[in-house]
Scaffold this active site. Structure first.
Site, mmCIF file in Angstrom:
data_model
loop_
_atom_site.group_PDB
_atom_site.id
_atom_site.type_symbol
_atom_site.label_atom_id
_atom_site.label_comp_id
_atom_site.label_asym_id
_atom_site.label_seq_id
_atom_site.Cartn_x
_atom_site.Cartn_y
_atom_site.Cartn_z
ATOM 1 C CG HIS A 126 -2.064 0.963 1.097
ATOM 2 N ND1 HIS A 126 -2.085 2.162 1.773
ATOM 3 C CD2 HIS A 126 -3.215 0.925 0.377
ATOM 4 C CE1 HIS A 126 -3.200 2.813 1.489
ATOM 5 N NE2 HIS A 126 -3.899 2.089 0.640
ATOM 6 C CG HIS A 160 -5.214 6.552 -2.632
ATOM 7 N ND1 HIS A 160 -4.046 5.869 -2.425
ATOM 8 C CD2 HIS A 160 -6.111 6.042 -1.747
ATOM 9 C CE1 HIS A 160 -4.218 4.984 -1.460
ATOM 10 N NE2 HIS A 160 -5.463 5.066 -1.034
ATOM 11 C CG HIS A 183 -7.588 0.190 -2.492
ATOM 12 N ND1 HIS A 183 -7.282 1.259 -3.306
ATOM 13 C CD2 HIS A 183 -6.902 0.373 -1.330
ATOM 14 C CE1 HIS A 183 -6.444 2.061 -2.667
ATOM 15 N NE2 HIS A 183 -6.193 1.549 -1.479
ATOM 16 C CG HIS A 242 -11.384 5.107 1.728
ATOM 17 N ND1 HIS A 242 -10.538 6.114 1.270
ATOM 18 C CD2 HIS A 242 -10.585 4.056 2.035
ATOM 19 C CE1 HIS A 242 -9.291 5.686 1.302
ATOM 20 N NE2 HIS A 242 -9.285 4.436 1.766
ATOM 21 C CG HIS A 281 -7.989 5.330 5.894
ATOM 22 N ND1 HIS A 281 -6.922 4.485 6.082
ATOM 23 C CD2 HIS A 281 -8.675 4.832 4.831
ATOM 24 C CE1 HIS A 281 -6.946 3.520 5.170
ATOM 25 N NE2 HIS A 281 -8.009 3.712 4.393
ATOM 26 C CG PHE A 338 -2.893 7.005 1.914
ATOM 27 C CD1 PHE A 338 -4.053 6.474 2.444
ATOM 28 C CD2 PHE A 338 -3.007 8.039 0.993
ATOM 29 C CE1 PHE A 338 -5.302 6.964 2.083
ATOM 30 C CE2 PHE A 338 -4.246 8.533 0.624
ATOM 31 C CZ PHE A 338 -5.389 7.996 1.171
ATOM 32 C CG HIS A 379 -9.675 -0.584 1.734
ATOM 33 N ND1 HIS A 379 -9.840 0.178 0.611
ATOM 34 C CD2 HIS A 379 -8.892 0.147 2.578
ATOM 35 C CE1 HIS A 379 -9.170 1.305 0.734
ATOM 36 N NE2 HIS A 379 -8.589 1.323 1.917
#
Length: 590
Positions: free
Chosen positions: A168, A189, A198, A321, A325, A341, A354
Site C-alpha cells: 500500500h 488514489h 484496492h 473511506h 482512516h 497511507f 476496504h
C-alpha cells in the site's frame, strides 16, 4: 429521482476471484500477470504478456457481469491508448512516507517468471459483517491464526504481514514511477484507479491468509459502517492480546460504543449518537443518489499514463473511506497507522474497512444495472502488480464469466436505501427569510482564494439552465465543479460543500444542504531535518452532482445558487467554483 429501494438489498455478487492452477517452479518468489479480456478476444500475444511485470491485473478482472441488473446499458467505447501499466520493480525508490523513514520497497528478485493463474475451484466464499462474526469463535480462531502465521513469516517473504502492508505504501506514497518516466508516480488514489486496485489488493491478501491456514473458503469480514449496528469500531480488533490488534489507534474512538463520524476532521462531533448515525446514513445515501448517472462522481476521474500532474479527483466513496482512516488513526504526529497511507495497511482493520468499500462498489454496480462504469481502454487495460497465494507470476483470461466470480457478501439491511430525513427542516429554513439575517454574496472572480475555517467561502454561482425537463436530466447531470484545489501543506485537509437558494444576491445564515466533501490525507516526504516537508502544493478538483438535490429542495426554478465551502482542517486554496452540465453515462437508473 428517488433512491428508495428494498433496504435489505445488498448486491448479489462481488469481485473477480482468480482460480489457482497447480504449477511448479524453482525459487520462492513469483509474481503474476493477470488479464481478464474475455475468452479469446484479447488481441495481445502470449509473448507480449510474458514480458509483463508481476501480477498484471487487467481492469476487467473486477467488472461484474450477469447479475441481472436494472438496465444493462453501457456507454460507447472511447479511443484512447494510455492505460496505467506496471512499473519497473527494479526501480523502487524512497517513498513519501515519513512515518516509515521513507522506506517501504520490497525485496527484488530479477529471476521471477510469469505463470498461469486459473480460477480456484472453490465454493462461493461469503464475506460477513465484522460485528456479526464476533461471537463465531471458530471463525475468529482461524482469522487470528492466519494473521499470526503471516506475521511470523521471514521478513523478506512476499506474504509477510509487513511486506503485504508495504504494498500500500509503494503504490500510494510514490515509491514507483510509471513506465518510461522518471517523475510521474504510480498513484492508486484520487482517481478511477482507486476502487479496482484496492479490490485486487484485498483479494490476494485474503487468498494468502486462506492458504496459510489451508482454508480455501476463508474470507476477511467487512466493517459494516453503513448500518447503525456496524458504526462502532469492530470489537474483533480490540483485544490487545490478539494478532489483529494495533496499538497505533485513536483510543477515544476504538473504545466500545463510539460512533464513527463519516465527516470526521480531527474534531469530535458534538452531536448525539443518533444524529451522527443519521448524518452518516444521509451522506451515504447522497453519495449514491447524486452519482448514479455519472460513475466518475462516485469513483473518481480518469487518469492516463504519463500525465505529469495527476489531479486529485476523488469520487465521493473515496471521501467517505478517508474519514474512517482519519477516525481510526492516531490524532497526533503522522496519524499512524490508519490515518497515514504509508502505514494504514499495518492495521488489520484496514482490510476490513476496504472490504466494505469494495462492497459499496458492488452495490453501486447493481444499482446501475451492472453496466461497465467506463467503456474506456485506459481504464479497462490498466494493469497492476501483486504476488498470488502460490508466490507465482501469473496471467489469466475470461474473468467476466459470472460463474467464475467466487466471492460475495452476506446480505444485510441497507437502511440508507430507505426513507431518511436528510433535508433541512422547515423551521431551519425559516431562519433565512428575515431581511436582517441576509448577507450579500458575490461571484468567485478570477483570483484563487484561501479557505478560512472561521469564515466559510460563500459565492453566488449561475446555473447553466433552470427548469430542465426529465429527458434533459437523463442526458446531462448538473454538477458543481471546484477547480485548482491546492493543499498548501502536507497535512490532512478537508472542506465540506453546501448549496442553498439565494434571495437575489443575498444569502441566509444557514449554509443550506450538504452536498459532499474534498478530503486529502497527509502525503509528504521527510525533510533533511527529519520533519515532514511543507508546501507540497497538490492540485486537485472536485465534482459533485446536484440534479437530484435540486429536485429534493424544490430549487429547479433558481437561476443561481449559493455555494458554501467550509474548511474543516488543513490549509487549502481553490481556483474557482462553477456549475456545469455533464453528459451522463447511463439512463435514469433509479
Amino acid at each position: 429521482m428517488s433512491l428508495l429501494l428494498n433496504s435489505s438489498f445488498t448486491g448479489a455478487s462481488s469481485a473477480c476471484l482468480l482460480h489457482r492452477k497447480t504449477s511448479r517452479h524453482r525459487g520462492r518468489s513469483h509474481v503474476h500477470g493477470v488479464t481478464c479480456r474475455q475468452g479469446g478476444n484479447d488481441d495481445r500475444s502470449n509473448a507480449a504478456r510474458q514480458q509483463r511485470s508481476p501480477l498484471l491485473l487487467d481492469r476487467r478482472d473486477m467488472l461484474l457481469g450477469g447479475l441481472g441488473g436494472l438496465y444493462g446499458v453501457t456507454a460507447g467505447p472511447k479511443v484512447l491508448a494510455a492505460p496505467i501499466m506496471p512499473p519497473d520493480l527494479s526501480k523502487c525508490h524512497d517513498a513519501k512516507a515519513p512515518a516509515l523513514h521513507d522506506h517501504c520497497c520490497p525485496p527484488y528478485d530479477p529471476s521471477e517468471t510469469i505463470s498461469e493463474y486459473g480460477f480456484p475451484a472453490t465454493p462461493l466464499r461469503v464475506r460477513r459483517p465484522a460485528h456479526l462474526v464476533k461471537d463465531d469463535q471458530e471463525y475468529l480462531d482461524k482469522y487470528k491464526e492466519a494473521v499470526r502465521r503471516m506475521k511470523n513469516l521471514p521478513e523478506d517473504h512476499p506474504w509477510n504481514y509487513y511486506q503485504q502492508a508495504n504494498i500500500h505504501c509503494q503504490y500510494c506514497n510514490d515509491a514507483y514511477y510509471q513506465q518510461n518516466t522518471d517523475d510521474v508516480p504510480v498513484q492508486v488514489h484520487f482517481s478511477w484507479i482507486f476502487l479496482p486496485w484496492h479490490r485486487y489488493y484485498l483479494h490476494f491478501y485474503e487468498r494468502i491468509l486462506g492458504k496459510l491456514i489451508d482454508d480455501d473458503t476463508f474470507t476477511i469480514p467487512f466493517w459494516n459502517w453503513d448500518t447503525k449496528e456496524g458504526m462502532t469500531f469492530p470489537a474483533i480488533f480490540q483485544d490487545a492480546s490478539s494478532p489483529l490488534y494495533d496499538s497505533k489507534r485513536d483510543q477515544r474512538h476504538v473504545k466500545d460504543g463510539a460512533i464513527l463520524d463519516l465527516k470526521y476532521a480531527y474534531t469530535d462531533n458534538p452531536a448525539s449518537d443518533s444524529e451522527i448515525i443519521r448524518e452518516n446514513l444521509c451522506f451515504i445515501q447522497k453519495t449514491f443518489k447524486y452519482s448514479l448517472s455519472l460513475a466518475e462522481l462516485f469513483m473518481g476521474d480518469p487518469v492516463r499514463a504519463g500525465e505529469k500532474e495527476i489531479q486529485e479527483a476523488n469520487g465521493q466513496l473515496e471521501v467517505i473511506h478517508n474519514a474512517a482512516h482519519m477516525w481510526v488513526g492516531e490524532p497526533d504526529g503522522y496519524k499512524e497507522d490508519m490515518g497515514d497511507f504509508s502505514t494504514a495497511a499495518r492495521d488489520s482493520v484496514f482490510y476490513c474497512h476496504h472490504s466494505n468499500v469494495d462492497r459499496m462498489w458492488d452495490i453501486y454496480r447493481n444499482l446501475r444495472g451492472n453496466q461497465v462504469e467506463f467503456e474506456d481502454k485506459d481504464w479497462l487495460d490498466s494493469t497492476f502488480l501483486f504476488h498470488d497465494e502460490n508466490e507465482q507470476l501469473v496471467k489469466i483470461g475470461d474473468c467476466l464469466n459470472p460463474t467464475k466470480l467466487r466471492y460475495t457478501f452476506e446480505q444485510v439491511p441497507l437502511p440508507w436505501l430507505g426513507k431518511i430525513n436528510c433535508q433541512k427542516t422547515a423551521e431551519t429554513k425559516s431562519k433565512a427569510t428575515t431581511e436582517l439575517s441576509l448577507t450579500r454574496v458575490g461571484e468567485f472572480g478570477t483570483t484563487p482564494q484561501a479557505l478560512d475555517a472561521s469564515n466559510p467561502l460563500r459565492v453566488i454561482v449561475a446555473r447553466p439552465k433552470k427548469n430542465r425537463k426529465k429527458k434533459e436530466k437523463q442526458e446531462k447531470v448538473e454538477v458543481i465543479q471546484i477547480k485548482d484545489i491546492k493543499v498548501t501543506t502536507n497535512e490532512t485537509a478537508r472542506f465540506d460543500v453546501y448549496v442553498a437558494v439565494p434571495y437575489g444576491d443575498l444569502a441566509g445564515p444557514d449554509y443550506g444542504e450538504f452536498v459532499g466533501s474534498f478530503v486529502r490525507l497527509a502525503h509528504g516526504k521527510k525533510g533533511s531535518d527529519g520533519t515532514q516537508e511543507q508546501g507540497a502544493k497538490k492540485k486537485g478538483k472536485l465534482k459533485l452532482g446536484i440534479t437530484a438535490l435540486l429536485e429534493d429542495i424544490d430549487a429547479e426554478d433558481a437561476d443561481k445558487l449559493v455555494v458554501t465551502l467550509v474548511l474543516r482542517t488543513g490549509s487549502v486554496t481553490v481556483g474557482g467554483v462553477s456549475i456545469k452540465l455533464l453528459q451522463t453515462d447511463t439512463p435514469a437508473v433509479i
